[in-house]
Design an enzyme around this catalytic site. Structure first.
Site, PDB file in Angstrom:
ATOM      1  N   HIS A  66       8.756  -3.848  -4.732  1.00 54.60           N
ATOM      2  CA  HIS A  66       8.041  -4.186  -3.504  1.00 54.60           C
ATOM      3  C   HIS A  66       8.993  -4.871  -2.523  1.00 54.60           C
ATOM      4  CE1 HIS A  66       4.693  -5.370  -0.940  1.00 54.60           C
ATOM      5  NE2 HIS A  66       5.183  -6.600  -0.936  1.00 54.60           N
TER       6      HIS A  66
ATOM      7  N   ASP B 232       0.809  -1.214   0.000  1.00 54.74           N
ATOM      8  CA  ASP B 232       0.000   0.000   0.000  1.00 54.74           C
ATOM      9  C   ASP B 232       0.848   1.272   0.000  1.00 54.74           C
ATOM     10  OD1 ASP B 232       1.072  -0.170   2.509  1.00 54.74           O
ATOM     11  OD2 ASP B 232      -0.813   0.116   3.597  1.00 54.74           O
TER      12      ASP B 232
ATOM     13  N   CYS C 111       5.191  -0.556   2.171  1.00 57.07           N
ATOM     14  CA  CYS C 111       5.748  -1.909   2.289  1.00 57.07           C
ATOM     15  C   CYS C 111       7.124  -1.935   2.949  1.00 57.07           C
ATOM     16  CB  CYS C 111       5.778  -2.607   0.936  1.00 57.07           C
ATOM     17  SG  CYS C 111       6.813  -1.816  -0.314  1.00 57.07           S
TER      18      CYS C 111
END
Length: 227
Positions: free
Chosen positions: A222, A81, A84
């Site tokens: 990510h 979101d 991370c």
């Protein structure tokens, strides 16, 4: 259309430290000039639009030095979101203390980490001087003013600059890994690519030795947690 630089020009840029590198798993015909804010620690950014790729691919084989550093852990997935990196850090530090965070605590603690970076880098001229490496990493890509306008947003992606700050601020050793398959391997192991706060592994006069928090950086911009 801009011409590709000559070999001489490339060597000059490498010599003066202004060449722009990105990690690529295979040759890339073209590339956007935009780079994500949470690029992996091994990536260096400049204002130059042409990018030189350090190819990491199958040709390295399993005999490469990097593959010999292969390590194996379990992956704990982290919510993607925009928090991370911060979520993975707070979750890893909590697990090192034997504490499990619920989703609300994880989110709130992640936002506290983000604001801690903002406070020392943007709101305190004296404290900022203690984080010279982070300042260099920030201002290579954008102005400090623009960075300070962005970091307060909950969807601001953390990356190397924040790792440089938080490892020192929290006295926390942090190691970042990439998946083996992103380095030309075929297995499910992980390869360390960067370490921050290594001095806190053994502790200092003021701080007891700290367990490492291991973060997994994927090519999808990510961070997950390795345990």
């Amino acid at each position: 259309m801009a011409r590709n630089p000559s070999n001489k020009a490339i060597l000059e840029q490498l010599k003066h430290g202004i060449a722009d590198f990105q990690i690529a798993s295979s040759p890339v015909p073209s590339v956007s000039s935009h780079c994500p804010q949470n690029a992996p620690p091994a990536v260096f950014l400049t204002s130059i639009t042409h990018k030189f790729f350090a190819r990491i691919g199958p040709s390295l084989g399993r005999g490469s030095p990097a593959m010999k550093k292969l390590e194996r852990y379990s992956v704990q997935k982290i919510t993607g979101d925009g928090r991370c990196l911060f979520r993975a850090l707070v979750k890893g530090m909590a697990l090192n203390k034997g504490v499990a965070l619920n989703p609300r605590e994880e989110r709130e603690n992640a936002d506290e980490l983000r604001m801690a970076v903002k406070e020392v880098i943007c709101d305190n001229d004296k404290e900022r001087l203690k984080y010279e490496e982070a300042l260099v990493a920030i201002t290579v890509e954008e102005s400090l003013k623009r960075y300070c306008q962005s970091i307060g947003r909950p969807d601001f992606w953390g990356g190397e600059s924040e790792l440089l700050v938080l490892s020192k601020l929290c006295c926390q050793p942090i190691v970042v890994y990439i998946p083996e398959h992103e380095h030309g391997g075929w297995g499910s192991g992980f390869i360390p690519i960067a370490e921050y706060g290594a001095e806190f592994r053994k502790g200092t006069k003021k701080v007891k030795p700290r367990n490492v928090v291991r973060l997994l950086y994927s090519g999808k911009n990510h961070y997950d947690l390795l345990v």
